[in-house]
Scaffold this motif. Structure first.
Motif, PDB file in Angstrom:
ATOM      1  N   PHE A 290       0.848  -1.193   0.000  1.00 25.77           N
ATOM      2  CA  PHE A 290       0.000   0.000   0.000  1.00 25.77           C
ATOM      3  C   PHE A 290       0.883   1.243   0.000  1.00 25.77           C
TER       4      PHE A 290
ATOM      5  N   TYR B 210       0.581   5.357   0.986  1.00 27.98           N
ATOM      6  CA  TYR B 210      -0.177   6.430   1.614  1.00 27.98           C
ATOM      7  C   TYR B 210       0.657   7.703   1.586  1.00 27.98           C
TER       8      TYR B 210
ATOM      9  N   TYR C 279      -2.892   0.493  -4.031  1.00 27.74           N
ATOM     10  CA  TYR C 279      -2.321  -0.720  -3.497  1.00 27.74           C
ATOM     11  C   TYR C 279      -2.287  -1.847  -4.512  1.00 27.74           C
TER      12      TYR C 279
ATOM     13  N   ARG D  22      -9.585 -11.585   4.907  1.00 26.82           N
ATOM     14  CA  ARG D  22     -10.288 -10.495   4.257  1.00 26.82           C
ATOM     15  C   ARG D  22     -10.397  -9.281   5.155  1.00 26.82           C
TER      16      ARG D  22
ATOM     17  N   PHE E  46     -13.973  -4.084   9.647  1.00 22.90           N
ATOM     18  CA  PHE E  46     -12.894  -4.238  10.619  1.00 22.90           C
ATOM     19  C   PHE E  46     -12.458  -2.838  11.050  1.00 22.90           C
TER      20      PHE E  46
ATOM     21  N   SER F 186     -11.595  -0.884   7.664  1.00 23.43           N
ATOM     22  CA  SER F 186     -11.531  -1.714   6.465  1.00 23.43           C
ATOM     23  C   SER F 186     -12.940  -2.233   6.230  1.00 23.43           C
TER      24      SER F 186
ATOM     25  N   ALA G 239     -14.094  -4.365   4.414  1.00 20.63           N
ATOM     26  CA  ALA G 239     -14.153  -5.813   4.226  1.00 20.63           C
ATOM     27  C   ALA G 239     -15.192  -6.203   3.183  1.00 20.63           C
ATOM     28  N   SER G 240     -15.246  -5.394   2.153  1.00 27.47           N
ATOM     29  CA  SER G 240     -16.114  -5.740   1.040  1.00 27.47           C
ATOM     30  C   SER G 240     -15.370  -6.734   0.152  1.00 27.47           C
ATOM     31  N   SER G 241     -16.016  -7.173  -0.885  1.00 29.33           N
ATOM     32  CA  SER G 241     -15.376  -8.137  -1.772  1.00 29.33           C
ATOM     33  C   SER G 241     -14.383  -7.461  -2.709  1.00 29.33           C
ATOM     34  N   GLY G 242     -14.377  -6.153  -2.713  1.00 28.26           N
ATOM     35  CA  GLY G 242     -13.482  -5.426  -3.611  1.00 28.26           C
ATOM     36  C   GLY G 242     -12.209  -4.976  -2.936  1.00 28.26           C
ATOM     37  N   SER G 243     -12.027  -3.686  -2.872  1.00 28.39           N
ATOM     38  CA  SER G 243     -10.791  -3.141  -2.325  1.00 28.39           C
ATOM     39  C   SER G 243     -10.693  -3.370  -0.823  1.00 28.39           C
ATOM     40  N   TRP G 244      -9.510  -3.692  -0.364  1.00 33.65           N
ATOM     41  CA  TRP G 244      -9.261  -3.873   1.055  1.00 33.65           C
ATOM     42  C   TRP G 244      -8.439  -2.723   1.614  1.00 33.65           C
ATOM     43  N   GLN G 245      -8.540  -1.566   1.012  1.00 33.74           N
ATOM     44  CA  GLN G 245      -7.768  -0.451   1.522  1.00 33.74           C
ATOM     45  C   GLN G 245      -8.230  -0.089   2.919  1.00 33.74           C
ATOM     46  N   LEU G 246      -7.316   0.453   3.689  1.00 36.33           N
ATOM     47  CA  LEU G 246      -7.609   0.923   5.031  1.00 36.33           C
ATOM     48  C   LEU G 246      -7.899   2.416   4.940  1.00 36.33           C
ATOM     49  N   ILE G 247      -9.063   2.813   5.473  1.00 36.21           N
ATOM     50  CA  ILE G 247      -9.460   4.215   5.442  1.00 36.21           C
ATOM     51  C   ILE G 247      -9.204   4.808   6.817  1.00 36.21           C
TER      52      ILE G 247
END
Lengths: 116, 115
Positions: free
Chosen positions: A33, A35, A48, A100, B33, B94, B96-104
């Motif tokens: 990733f 940032y 990412y 996940r 998450f 996160s 935790a969708s099926s798409g992007s796992w980026q942390l916001i």
């Protein structure tokens, strides 16, 4: 385990010049990733990769920023025609991403980019 | 879209007093998450604690947080602040969708503990 390695630690460029930032993720981690951190904006997601493939670049300024991951041991973030507003600390992080969304991000020390 | 809100930009308190840093989030996904990251001066952010279980208290290094999906909150608490707790604290989501796992990440709360 050396952790996530970012080089250079500091980079100073003139307005309009190009800057390339390097990141070496933790060995065995499948996700990388990028940032950007500023006092005003905090931590902004840029892009990412997972297993070297680009997954999400929704945070990338489209015109001048690009990122690549040519192999599992390094990723680069390139900024063309740098502008003063690009000045920030650029942080790279890696994670195992075996599960996940619950994975811990391990951050590098960052590259402090200063555009004069 | 998904977002995290930390209402306090700066918190200053005296050593020994309790700490509470607020974090609320927005997401359409039902199983997010939530994370707290801490960044000490001249260091990079590191994970403090994380959770995805509703109404379960998570603890680490004297800090604790409970994910409450009903109020979309994940506040960070500690019973007694120490000088070494002075740092920048980020709440993160996160989806935790099926798409992007980026942390916001939220905007961060700078905690300063005074003697």
């Amino acid at each position: 385990n050396a952790g996530v390695i970012q080089t250079p630690r500091h980079k100073v460029t003139g307005k309009g010049q190009e800057a390339t930032l390097w990141c070496e993720p933790i060995s065995g981690h499948s996700a990388v990733f990028w940032y950007r951190q500023t006092i005003v904006q905090g931590l902004e997601f840029l892009t990412y990769f997972r297993n070297q493939a680009p997954i999400d670049d929704s945070g990338m300024p489209k015109e001048r920023f690009s990122a690549q991951m040519p192999n599992q041991s390094h990723s680069t973030l390139k900024i063309q025609s740098t502008q003063p507003q690009d000045s920030a600390v650029y942080l790279c992080a890696s994670s195992r991403l075996g599960g996940r969304g619950a994975e811990t991000l391990y951050f590098g020390s960052g590259t402090r980019l200063t555009v004069l | 879209g998904d977002s995290v809100t930390q209402t306090e930009g700066l918190v200053t308190l005296t050593e020994g007093l309790p700490v509470m840093l607020n974090c609320t989030y927005q997401t359409i996904y039902s199983n997010p998450f939530l994370f707290w990251y801490v960044q000490h001066l001249n260091e990079s952010p590191r994970l403090l604690l994380k959770s995805f279980t509703d109404n379960k208290r998570t603890e680490h290094q004297g800090f604790h947080a409970t994910l409450h999906k009903s109020s979309s909150s994940f506040h960070l608490q500690k019973s007694s602040a120490q000088l070494s707790d002075s740092a920048l604290y980020y709440c993160a989501l996160s989806p935790a969708s099926s798409g992007s796992w980026q942390l916001i990440f939220g905007s961060g709360t700078q905690l300063t503990v005074m003697p």
